[in-house]
Enzyme design. Structure first.
Site, PDB file in Angstrom:
ATOM      1  N   ASN A 160       0.873  -1.175   0.000  1.00  0.00           N
ATOM      2  CA  ASN A 160       0.000   0.000   0.000  1.00  0.00           C
ATOM      3  C   ASN A 160       0.910   1.225   0.000  1.00  0.00           C
ATOM      4  O   ASN A 160       1.492   1.572   1.022  1.00  0.00           O
ATOM      5  CB  ASN A 160      -0.912  -0.018   1.232  1.00  0.00           C
ATOM      6  CG  ASN A 160      -1.740   1.258   1.348  1.00  0.00           C
ATOM      7  OD1 ASN A 160      -1.902   1.993   0.384  1.00  0.00           O
ATOM      8  ND2 ASN A 160      -2.261   1.503   2.542  1.00  0.00           N
ATOM      9  N   TRP A 161       1.025   1.863  -1.146  1.00  0.00           N
ATOM     10  CA  TRP A 161       1.965   2.986  -1.286  1.00  0.00           C
ATOM     11  C   TRP A 161       1.465   4.250  -0.606  1.00  0.00           C
ATOM     12  O   TRP A 161       2.222   5.194  -0.424  1.00  0.00           O
ATOM     13  CB  TRP A 161       2.217   3.260  -2.765  1.00  0.00           C
ATOM     14  CG  TRP A 161       3.016   2.204  -3.467  1.00  0.00           C
ATOM     15  CD1 TRP A 161       3.333   0.945  -3.014  1.00  0.00           C
ATOM     16  CD2 TRP A 161       3.613   2.302  -4.767  1.00  0.00           C
ATOM     17  NE1 TRP A 161       4.072   0.263  -3.932  1.00  0.00           N
ATOM     18  CE2 TRP A 161       4.269   1.065  -5.033  1.00  0.00           C
ATOM     19  CE3 TRP A 161       3.657   3.297  -5.730  1.00  0.00           C
ATOM     20  CZ2 TRP A 161       4.951   0.821  -6.226  1.00  0.00           C
ATOM     21  CZ3 TRP A 161       4.334   3.055  -6.918  1.00  0.00           C
ATOM     22  CH2 TRP A 161       4.981   1.834  -7.156  1.00  0.00           C
ATOM     23  N   LYS A 162       0.176   4.277  -0.263  1.00  0.00           N
ATOM     24  CA  LYS A 162      -0.436   5.467   0.351  1.00  0.00           C
ATOM     25  C   LYS A 162      -0.210   6.681  -0.563  1.00  0.00           C
ATOM     26  O   LYS A 162      -0.193   6.524  -1.787  1.00  0.00           O
ATOM     27  CB  LYS A 162       0.085   5.658   1.768  1.00  0.00           C
ATOM     28  CG  LYS A 162      -0.089   4.392   2.618  1.00  0.00           C
ATOM     29  CD  LYS A 162       0.112   4.623   4.085  1.00  0.00           C
ATOM     30  CE  LYS A 162      -0.105   3.313   4.838  1.00  0.00           C
ATOM     31  NZ  LYS A 162      -0.096   3.512   6.293  1.00  0.00           N
ATOM     32  N   HIS A 166      -9.532   1.155   4.642  1.00  0.00           N
ATOM     33  CA  HIS A 166      -8.297   1.373   5.398  1.00  0.00           C
ATOM     34  C   HIS A 166      -8.581   2.347   6.539  1.00  0.00           C
ATOM     35  O   HIS A 166      -9.386   3.263   6.406  1.00  0.00           O
ATOM     36  CB  HIS A 166      -7.203   1.920   4.479  1.00  0.00           C
ATOM     37  CG  HIS A 166      -5.843   1.904   5.098  1.00  0.00           C
ATOM     38  ND1 HIS A 166      -5.431   2.858   5.996  1.00  0.00           N
ATOM     39  CD2 HIS A 166      -4.804   1.040   4.960  1.00  0.00           C
ATOM     40  CE1 HIS A 166      -4.199   2.586   6.381  1.00  0.00           C
ATOM     41  NE2 HIS A 166      -3.794   1.487   5.771  1.00  0.00           N
ATOM     42  N   GLU A 195      -7.087   4.799   7.629  1.00  0.00           N
ATOM     43  CA  GLU A 195      -6.882   6.214   7.302  1.00  0.00           C
ATOM     44  C   GLU A 195      -8.097   6.782   6.576  1.00  0.00           C
ATOM     45  O   GLU A 195      -8.455   7.949   6.769  1.00  0.00           O
ATOM     46  CB  GLU A 195      -5.609   6.360   6.464  1.00  0.00           C
ATOM     47  CG  GLU A 195      -4.347   6.065   7.265  1.00  0.00           C
ATOM     48  CD  GLU A 195      -3.146   5.665   6.441  1.00  0.00           C
ATOM     49  OE1 GLU A 195      -2.107   5.343   7.041  1.00  0.00           O
ATOM     50  OE2 GLU A 195      -3.240   5.669   5.184  1.00  0.00           O
ATOM     51  N   GLU A 214      -5.625  -4.843  10.294  1.00  0.00           N
ATOM     52  CA  GLU A 214      -4.647  -3.802  10.573  1.00  0.00           C
ATOM     53  C   GLU A 214      -4.932  -3.152  11.920  1.00  0.00           C
ATOM     54  O   GLU A 214      -5.795  -2.271  12.013  1.00  0.00           O
ATOM     55  CB  GLU A 214      -4.697  -2.728   9.482  1.00  0.00           C
ATOM     56  CG  GLU A 214      -4.316  -3.209   8.109  1.00  0.00           C
ATOM     57  CD  GLU A 214      -3.947  -2.049   7.211  1.00  0.00           C
ATOM     58  OE1 GLU A 214      -2.904  -2.112   6.570  1.00  0.00           O
ATOM     59  OE2 GLU A 214      -4.699  -1.068   7.179  1.00  0.00           O
ATOM     60  N   GLY A 244       2.245   2.437  10.933  1.00  0.00           N
ATOM     61  CA  GLY A 244       3.148   3.572  10.837  1.00  0.00           C
ATOM     62  C   GLY A 244       3.776   3.983  12.154  1.00  0.00           C
ATOM     63  O   GLY A 244       4.411   5.031  12.241  1.00  0.00           O
ATOM     64  N   SER A 258       2.996  -2.550  10.327  1.00  0.00           N
ATOM     65  CA  SER A 258       4.454  -2.587  10.524  1.00  0.00           C
ATOM     66  C   SER A 258       5.046  -3.976  10.317  1.00  0.00           C
ATOM     67  O   SER A 258       5.936  -4.399  11.058  1.00  0.00           O
ATOM     68  CB  SER A 258       4.820  -2.038  11.908  1.00  0.00           C
ATOM     69  OG  SER A 258       4.430  -0.682  12.033  1.00  0.00           O
ATOM     70  N   GLY A 289       2.910  -1.240   4.310  1.00  0.00           N
ATOM     71  CA  GLY A 289       2.949   0.206   4.122  1.00  0.00           C
ATOM     72  C   GLY A 289       4.348   0.692   3.805  1.00  0.00           C
ATOM     73  O   GLY A 289       4.831   0.574   2.688  1.00  0.00           O
ATOM     74  N   GLY A 290       5.026   1.244   4.815  1.00  0.00           N
ATOM     75  CA  GLY A 290       6.330   1.861   4.605  1.00  0.00           C
ATOM     76  C   GLY A 290       7.345   0.971   3.924  1.00  0.00           C
ATOM     77  O   GLY A 290       8.109   1.420   3.051  1.00  0.00           O
TER      78      GLY A 290
END
Length: 250
Positions: free
Chosen positions: A10-12, A95, A97, A167, A173, A213, A234-235
């Site tokens: 997920n590149w966000k 998600h 967010e 999640e 994050g 994470s 994610g990251g």
């Protein structure tokens, strides 16, 4: 039955089109022999260049959002038909967010799930609890409520084709990660909920990811759990670390 692992990035809101192309080119040789299914879920502006960059590869394309409407006066939205025509197969829905920052509730997310399935897209449906909910001991009740609400009107056959991503919001994050046992407990509860809604056959087919994470240092332990069928990353998806997770079993 053996469920094929699915590792999705997920590149966000990261990577310009030129940066996206460069990242795909960096990752291409690193993920080409993966046993798991590999998915890049990218920002809308990156969909077309990434679709072009992954042609002929083992990578599937995903979107980060979808409208619950087909077309019309919905400025800024992106429809299922647009995504399909651009080569998208998967779409992230629900998600944390989107739920938190854009106030997307379960009734709205249910409409998105139904629209994606109607059009032939595969939802990656996200669910998860806050730190306060975990500390209050209501995690499993909350997750069950989200799943049951978001799957209203979804048939067993449709549900079996979906992906659900657990999640924990407190681990997104933050660098914190649920222990493998904590993650397995919730993923098993999700599978049990699918059994309650539908049947055990549907529950055995649906794939359940852990997102929060996940990184090279912990992915093997998490992915070894019987009810964790992959990761929503994610990251770590924005660098070569992603390939290490994809190739966790090598």
């Amino acid at each position: 039955m053996a469920r094929r692992k699915i590792i999705a990035g997920n590149w966000k809101m990261n990577k310009t089109p030129s940066e996206a192309k460069a990242l795909v080119e960096l990752l291409a040789p690193l993920v080409k022999d993966a046993d798991a299914e590999v998915v890049y879920c990218v920002p809308a502006i990156d969909i077309v260049p990434v679709a072009e960059a992954i042609k002929g590869s083992n990578v599937q394309l995903g979107a980060e959002n979808i409208s619950d409407q087909d077309a019309g006066a919905f400025t800024g939205e992106i429809s299922a038909d647009m995504l399909l025509d651009a080569g998208v197969k998967y779409v992230i829905i629900g998600h944390s967010e989107r739920r938190q920052y854009y106030k997307e509730d379960d009734a709205f997310l249910n409409r998105k799930v139904l629209k994606a399935l109607e059009k032939g897209l595969t939802p990656i449906l996200c669910c998860g609890e806050t730190l306060e909910q975990r500390e209050a001991g209501v995690t499993l009740d909350w997750i069950r409520l989200q799943i049951k609400s978001d799957l209203q009107g979804v048939t067993a056959e449709q549900a079996a084709s979906m992906v659900i991503a657990y999640e924990p919001i407190w681990a997104i994050g933050t660098g914190k990660t649920a222990t493998s046992d904590q993650a397995e407990e919730v993923c098993k509860a999700i599978r049990d909920t699918i059994t309650d809604i539908y049947d055990s056959d549907t529950a055995e087919k649906i794939r359940i990811q852990y997102g929060g994470s996940m990184k090279p240092a912990n992915c093997k332990e998490l992915l070894a759990k019987p009810d964790i069928d992959g990761g929503l990353i994610g990251g770590a998806a924005l660098k070569a670390d992603f390939a290490e997770i994809v190739n966790y079993n090598k």
